[in-house]
Design a protein around this motif. Structure first.
Motif, PDB file in Angstrom:
ATOM      1  N   PHE A 308       0.802  -1.227   0.000  1.00  0.00           N
ATOM      2  CA  PHE A 308       0.000   0.000   0.000  1.00  0.00           C
ATOM      3  C   PHE A 308       0.833   1.275   0.000  1.00  0.00           C
ATOM      4  O   PHE A 308       0.274   2.348  -0.176  1.00  0.00           O
ATOM      5  N   ASN A 309       2.124   1.204   0.226  1.00  0.00           N
ATOM      6  CA  ASN A 309       2.965   2.394   0.106  1.00  0.00           C
ATOM      7  C   ASN A 309       3.400   2.539  -1.340  1.00  0.00           C
ATOM      8  O   ASN A 309       4.447   2.048  -1.761  1.00  0.00           O
ATOM      9  N   THR A 310       2.576   3.206  -2.114  1.00  0.00           N
ATOM     10  CA  THR A 310       2.854   3.397  -3.535  1.00  0.00           C
ATOM     11  C   THR A 310       2.910   4.881  -3.840  1.00  0.00           C
ATOM     12  O   THR A 310       2.832   5.729  -2.942  1.00  0.00           O
ATOM     13  N   GLU A 311       3.039   5.202  -5.112  1.00  0.00           N
ATOM     14  CA  GLU A 311       3.102   6.606  -5.513  1.00  0.00           C
ATOM     15  C   GLU A 311       1.760   7.310  -5.298  1.00  0.00           C
ATOM     16  O   GLU A 311       1.720   8.531  -5.133  1.00  0.00           O
ATOM     17  N   THR A 312       0.659   6.546  -5.310  1.00  0.00           N
ATOM     18  CA  THR A 312      -0.674   7.159  -5.180  1.00  0.00           C
ATOM     19  C   THR A 312      -1.285   6.993  -3.792  1.00  0.00           C
ATOM     20  O   THR A 312      -2.288   7.641  -3.486  1.00  0.00           O
ATOM     21  N   THR A 313      -0.715   6.130  -2.938  1.00  0.00           N
ATOM     22  CA  THR A 313      -1.308   5.844  -1.627  1.00  0.00           C
ATOM     23  C   THR A 313      -0.253   5.951  -0.540  1.00  0.00           C
ATOM     24  O   THR A 313       0.878   5.468  -0.706  1.00  0.00           O
ATOM     25  N   ARG A 314      -0.616   6.580   0.565  1.00  0.00           N
ATOM     26  CA  ARG A 314       0.251   6.664   1.730  1.00  0.00           C
ATOM     27  C   ARG A 314      -0.455   5.985   2.912  1.00  0.00           C
ATOM     28  O   ARG A 314      -1.671   6.128   3.082  1.00  0.00           O
ATOM     29  N   THR A 315       0.298   5.264   3.719  1.00  0.00           N
ATOM     30  CA  THR A 315      -0.278   4.551   4.860  1.00  0.00           C
ATOM     31  C   THR A 315      -0.013   5.320   6.154  1.00  0.00           C
ATOM     32  O   THR A 315       1.041   5.944   6.331  1.00  0.00           O
ATOM     33  N   TYR A 316      -0.985   5.251   7.037  1.00  0.00           N
ATOM     34  CA  TYR A 316      -0.857   5.760   8.409  1.00  0.00           C
ATOM     35  C   TYR A 316      -1.329   4.634   9.326  1.00  0.00           C
ATOM     36  O   TYR A 316      -2.427   4.667   9.867  1.00  0.00           O
ATOM     37  N   ILE A 317      -0.491   3.607   9.476  1.00  0.00           N
ATOM     38  CA  ILE A 317      -0.841   2.410  10.239  1.00  0.00           C
ATOM     39  C   ILE A 317       0.038   2.349  11.481  1.00  0.00           C
ATOM     40  O   ILE A 317       1.269   2.405  11.388  1.00  0.00           O
ATOM     41  N   SER A 318      -0.592   2.236  12.641  1.00  0.00           N
ATOM     42  CA  SER A 318       0.154   2.175  13.899  1.00  0.00           C
ATOM     43  C   SER A 318       1.121   0.991  13.890  1.00  0.00           C
ATOM     44  O   SER A 318       0.763  -0.106  13.429  1.00  0.00           O
ATOM     45  N   GLU A 319       2.317   1.215  14.409  1.00  0.00           N
ATOM     46  CA  GLU A 319       3.348   0.178  14.395  1.00  0.00           C
ATOM     47  C   GLU A 319       3.498  -0.433  15.780  1.00  0.00           C
ATOM     48  O   GLU A 319       3.726   0.270  16.761  1.00  0.00           O
ATOM     49  N   PRO A 320       3.368  -1.755  15.905  1.00  0.00           N
ATOM     50  CA  PRO A 320       3.552  -2.393  17.220  1.00  0.00           C
ATOM     51  C   PRO A 320       5.019  -2.427  17.622  1.00  0.00           C
ATOM     52  O   PRO A 320       5.919  -2.270  16.787  1.00  0.00           O
ATOM     53  N   GLU A 321       5.267  -2.649  18.910  1.00  0.00           N
ATOM     54  CA  GLU A 321       6.634  -2.731  19.416  1.00  0.00           C
ATOM     55  C   GLU A 321       7.228  -4.092  19.063  1.00  0.00           C
ATOM     56  O   GLU A 321       6.799  -5.126  19.569  1.00  0.00           O
ATOM     57  N   ARG A 322       8.212  -4.091  18.183  1.00  0.00           N
ATOM     58  CA  ARG A 322       8.850  -5.351  17.775  1.00  0.00           C
ATOM     59  C   ARG A 322      10.334  -5.387  18.114  1.00  0.00           C
ATOM     60  O   ARG A 322      11.022  -6.344  17.791  1.00  0.00           O
ATOM     61  N   GLY A 323      10.838  -4.361  18.771  1.00  0.00           N
ATOM     62  CA  GLY A 323      12.258  -4.324  19.098  1.00  0.00           C
ATOM     63  C   GLY A 323      13.105  -4.009  17.881  1.00  0.00           C
ATOM     64  O   GLY A 323      12.620  -3.535  16.854  1.00  0.00           O
ATOM     65  N   ARG A 324      14.368  -4.281  18.010  1.00  0.00           N
ATOM     66  CA  ARG A 324      15.295  -4.020  16.904  1.00  0.00           C
ATOM     67  C   ARG A 324      15.098  -5.067  15.807  1.00  0.00           C
ATOM     68  O   ARG A 324      15.087  -6.274  16.079  1.00  0.00           O
ATOM     69  N   ARG A 325      14.971  -4.621  14.575  1.00  0.00           N
ATOM     70  CA  ARG A 325      14.677  -5.528  13.476  1.00  0.00           C
ATOM     71  C   ARG A 325      15.866  -5.631  12.524  1.00  0.00           C
ATOM     72  O   ARG A 325      16.686  -4.716  12.418  1.00  0.00           O
ATOM     73  N   LYS A 326      15.938  -6.761  11.823  1.00  0.00           N
ATOM     74  CA  LYS A 326      17.002  -7.004  10.845  1.00  0.00           C
ATOM     75  C   LYS A 326      16.419  -6.862   9.445  1.00  0.00           C
ATOM     76  O   LYS A 326      15.428  -7.515   9.105  1.00  0.00           O
ATOM     77  N   TRP A 327      17.066  -6.026   8.628  1.00  0.00           N
ATOM     78  CA  TRP A 327      16.542  -5.701   7.309  1.00  0.00           C
ATOM     79  C   TRP A 327      17.429  -6.226   6.190  1.00  0.00           C
ATOM     80  O   TRP A 327      17.315  -5.787   5.046  1.00  0.00           O
ATOM     81  N   GLU A 328      18.251  -7.190   6.460  1.00  0.00           N
ATOM     82  CA  GLU A 328      19.153  -7.704   5.426  1.00  0.00           C
ATOM     83  C   GLU A 328      18.337  -8.373   4.310  1.00  0.00           C
ATOM     84  O   GLU A 328      17.541  -9.290   4.545  1.00  0.00           O
ATOM     85  N   GLY A 329      18.489  -7.887   3.097  1.00  0.00           N
ATOM     86  CA  GLY A 329      17.773  -8.429   1.958  1.00  0.00           C
ATOM     87  C   GLY A 329      16.340  -7.949   1.852  1.00  0.00           C
ATOM     88  O   GLY A 329      15.577  -8.485   1.033  1.00  0.00           O
ATOM     89  N   LYS A 330      15.946  -6.968   2.666  1.00  0.00           N
ATOM     90  CA  LYS A 330      14.567  -6.464   2.662  1.00  0.00           C
ATOM     91  C   LYS A 330      14.563  -4.938   2.572  1.00  0.00           C
ATOM     92  O   LYS A 330      13.889  -4.251   3.320  1.00  0.00           O
ATOM     93  N   SER A 331      15.326  -4.415   1.663  1.00  0.00           N
ATOM     94  CA  SER A 331      15.455  -2.957   1.568  1.00  0.00           C
ATOM     95  C   SER A 331      14.131  -2.294   1.198  1.00  0.00           C
ATOM     96  O   SER A 331      13.799  -1.216   1.709  1.00  0.00           O
ATOM     97  N   GLN A 332      13.340  -2.923   0.323  1.00  0.00           N
ATOM     98  CA  GLN A 332      12.063  -2.339  -0.066  1.00  0.00           C
ATOM     99  C   GLN A 332      11.094  -2.307   1.111  1.00  0.00           C
ATOM    100  O   GLN A 332      10.410  -1.301   1.345  1.00  0.00           O
ATOM    101  N   ASP A 333      11.057  -3.384   1.893  1.00  0.00           N
ATOM    102  CA  ASP A 333      10.207  -3.406   3.084  1.00  0.00           C
ATOM    103  C   ASP A 333      10.670  -2.363   4.095  1.00  0.00           C
ATOM    104  O   ASP A 333       9.847  -1.694   4.737  1.00  0.00           O
ATOM    105  N   GLN A 334      11.985  -2.216   4.242  1.00  0.00           N
ATOM    106  CA  GLN A 334      12.521  -1.252   5.199  1.00  0.00           C
ATOM    107  C   GLN A 334      12.115   0.166   4.839  1.00  0.00           C
ATOM    108  O   GLN A 334      11.696   0.946   5.702  1.00  0.00           O
ATOM    109  N   ARG A 335      12.205   0.527   3.566  1.00  0.00           N
ATOM    110  CA  ARG A 335      11.828   1.880   3.161  1.00  0.00           C
ATOM    111  C   ARG A 335      10.344   2.133   3.415  1.00  0.00           C
ATOM    112  O   ARG A 335       9.957   3.219   3.872  1.00  0.00           O
ATOM    113  N   ALA A 336       9.506   1.126   3.131  1.00  0.00           N
ATOM    114  CA  ALA A 336       8.072   1.302   3.339  1.00  0.00           C
ATOM    115  C   ALA A 336       7.737   1.433   4.818  1.00  0.00           C
ATOM    116  O   ALA A 336       6.926   2.280   5.217  1.00  0.00           O
ATOM    117  N   VAL A 337       8.353   0.610   5.674  1.00  0.00           N
ATOM    118  CA  VAL A 337       8.079   0.660   7.113  1.00  0.00           C
ATOM    119  C   VAL A 337       8.569   1.976   7.705  1.00  0.00           C
ATOM    120  O   VAL A 337       7.875   2.612   8.513  1.00  0.00           O
TER     121      VAL A 337
END
Length: 461
Positions: A308-337
């Motif tokens: 849902f994070n696209t050029e036409t849509t922006r998200t405002y979704i509350s983020e739960p507490e997940r601690g420190r996360r590892k983003w190796e190999g997930k650069s697209q997910d990291q930018r969206a989050v």
């Protein structure tokens, strides 16, 4: 004046003159609702969509489709959860007879006829009626479509946990426990033995193992109040600028929020685009439909952020507490989050979070609590969704009535009349008592007596 007495053994008249029949005065709220429906040609629309379900000449006359949908509207406005209750209320009320167009000499529809009409008219037609209401809201300027909020709630199913059966063997819960007890060496188990055997057993309420024989769509779930029931999951998509319901979907209660949001947002987007096709509605709607999506932390996941994070849509979704996360190999997910995280911490994000709790929860309260649909009296998702769509359509119609007359339900309209009639009386009473007090003070001053307070009188020194 002599006291009249009730005669319980009176003999009914064989013939009654038409002029002697009681004239139903009608209810001001339902008269306004009929005016809105007539102005937007509701009857013609419904009859055209439902014509294919009826024969041209054969059979006895059925419930007219406009009457059927109006009866379901009454279910919302009167807080009636069952079709039997709606039929009884219509037969008992002169105002509702007037709303449906039935004279005193005509018999109102029975609940069995309402149920048969619901089964006759398919789910697609009910969806079209809901879409008609959304389009009508857009024509009234009550749908913008830019910011959509999504949330879900549970509905108690018309099925009991004690009647569930095993998916593999068809055993009831009692028969399954007896078999387990005998396998463990207890030949004639008592109820205490079965309870002790069942107490510490893992996965005893798994939807993979158990189902209901008469409502296979119901799922075992924990309700909002902590109880465990067979339930369904209803999901709303709400216009965050006006509070209008633009989409309603129904799912199994065991499905997660991240699995169902895609369908709900897709239906909301389609409903908004269809409403924008009306020339008069397009000028009152946003130029960018579904540009912002608002939801709670149950909808937060890498897949949701990426989708849902696209050029036409922006998200405002509350983020739960997940601690420190590892983003190796997930650069697209990291930018969206991270982009979503920045937005919800900003001023716009905090404002939308406050409105989410106000507008979406308000739709749940009106449709399921005061509207009477928290517990369903129907089975299977298609039947429940038919009733739910028209129920939500009545909620949307209440927004139009609240805009035009200041009241969205008959009870609210009665309170509004009380306030309008009571406020002038209060002002007149206050003014009259003030003038009376001043006149008493002036009269007493002539005789040398002053009024200290309401209960104390004293002569001046």
């Amino acid at each position: 004046m002599a006291m009249g007495r009730r005669n319980p053994e009176r003999q009914e008249s064989l013939f009654v003159e038409t002029a002697a029949l009681v004239d139903a005065p009608g209810h001001p709220f339902y008269e306004r609702l009929n005016g809105v429906l007539a102005f937007h040609s509701f009857d013609a629309f419904v009859e055209e969509r439902c014509a294919r379900f009826y024969a041209q000449r054969m059979g006895r006359p059925s419930i007219p489709p406009p009457v059927y949908f109006r009866m379901l509207f009454i279910g919302y406005f009167e807080g009636l959860d069952s079709e039997r209750g709606i039929a009884w209320r219509v037969a008992d009320s002169l105002a509702l007879r007037e709303f449906l167009g039935y004279a005193l000499t005509q018999k109102t529809p029975d609940h069995s006829s309402v149920s048969r009409t619901r089964r006759l008219i398919d789910l697609e037609t009910h969806t079209e009626v809901f879409q008609w209401v959304v389009t009508t809201l857009a024509l009234e300027g009550l749908v913008k479509g830019k910011t959509i909020g999504v949330d879900a709630t549970t509905l108690e199913a018309n099925a009991a946990l004690r009647t569930i059966v095993r998916r593999d063997t068809g055993e009831t819960y009692q028969e399954f426990l007896v078999r387990l007890a005998r396998a463990s060496g207890i030949e004639t188990p008592t109820r205490a033995d079965l309870a002790r055997l069942d107490r510490n057993r893992k996965g005893k309420g798994s939807n993979k193992d158990w189902t209901h024989p008469h409502d296979p769509d119901a799922r075992i779930a924990r309700m909002k109040d902590g109880r465990t029931h067979l339930a369904h999951k209803a999901e709303h998509a709400v216009d965050m600028e006006t509070g209008a319901l633009v989409a309603v979907t129904l799912h199994g209660s065991d499905r997660g929020d991240t699995d169902t949001i895609e369908r709900t947002v897709s239906e909301a987007d389609a409903a908004i685009k269809q409403a924008a096709e009306e020339p008069d509605a397009e000028r009152k709607m946003s130029d960018r439909p579904v540009a912002e999506l608002v939801a709670d932390k149950g909808y937060h996941s890498n897949e949701t952020m990426r989708e849902f994070n696209t050029e036409t849509t922006r998200t405002y979704i509350s983020e739960p507490e997940r601690g420190r996360r590892k983003w190796e190999g997930k650069s697209q997910d990291q930018r969206a989050v991270y982009a979503n995280r920045r937005r919800i911490r900003g001023r716009r994000g905090r404002e939308l979070m406050r409105k989410r709790g106000e507008l979406i929860e308000r739709s749940f309260a009106h449709v399921y609590e005061s509207g009477g649909m928290r517990r369903t009296h129907l089975r299977h998702h298609d039947n429940i969704l038919k009733r739910l769509l028209i129920h939500a359509g009545a909620f949307n119609l209440s927004l139009i009535l609240r805009k035009t007359s200041g009241a969205g339900t008959p009870r609210e309209f009665s309170g509004l009349l009380t306030d309008l009639l009571g406020r002038p009386c209060t002002v007149l009473w206050t003014s009259w008592t003030r003038l009376l007090r001043l006149s008493i003070q002036q009269t007493l001053t002539m005789f040398g007596i002053s009024l200290v307070n309401q209960t104390t009188w004293a002569r001046p020194a």
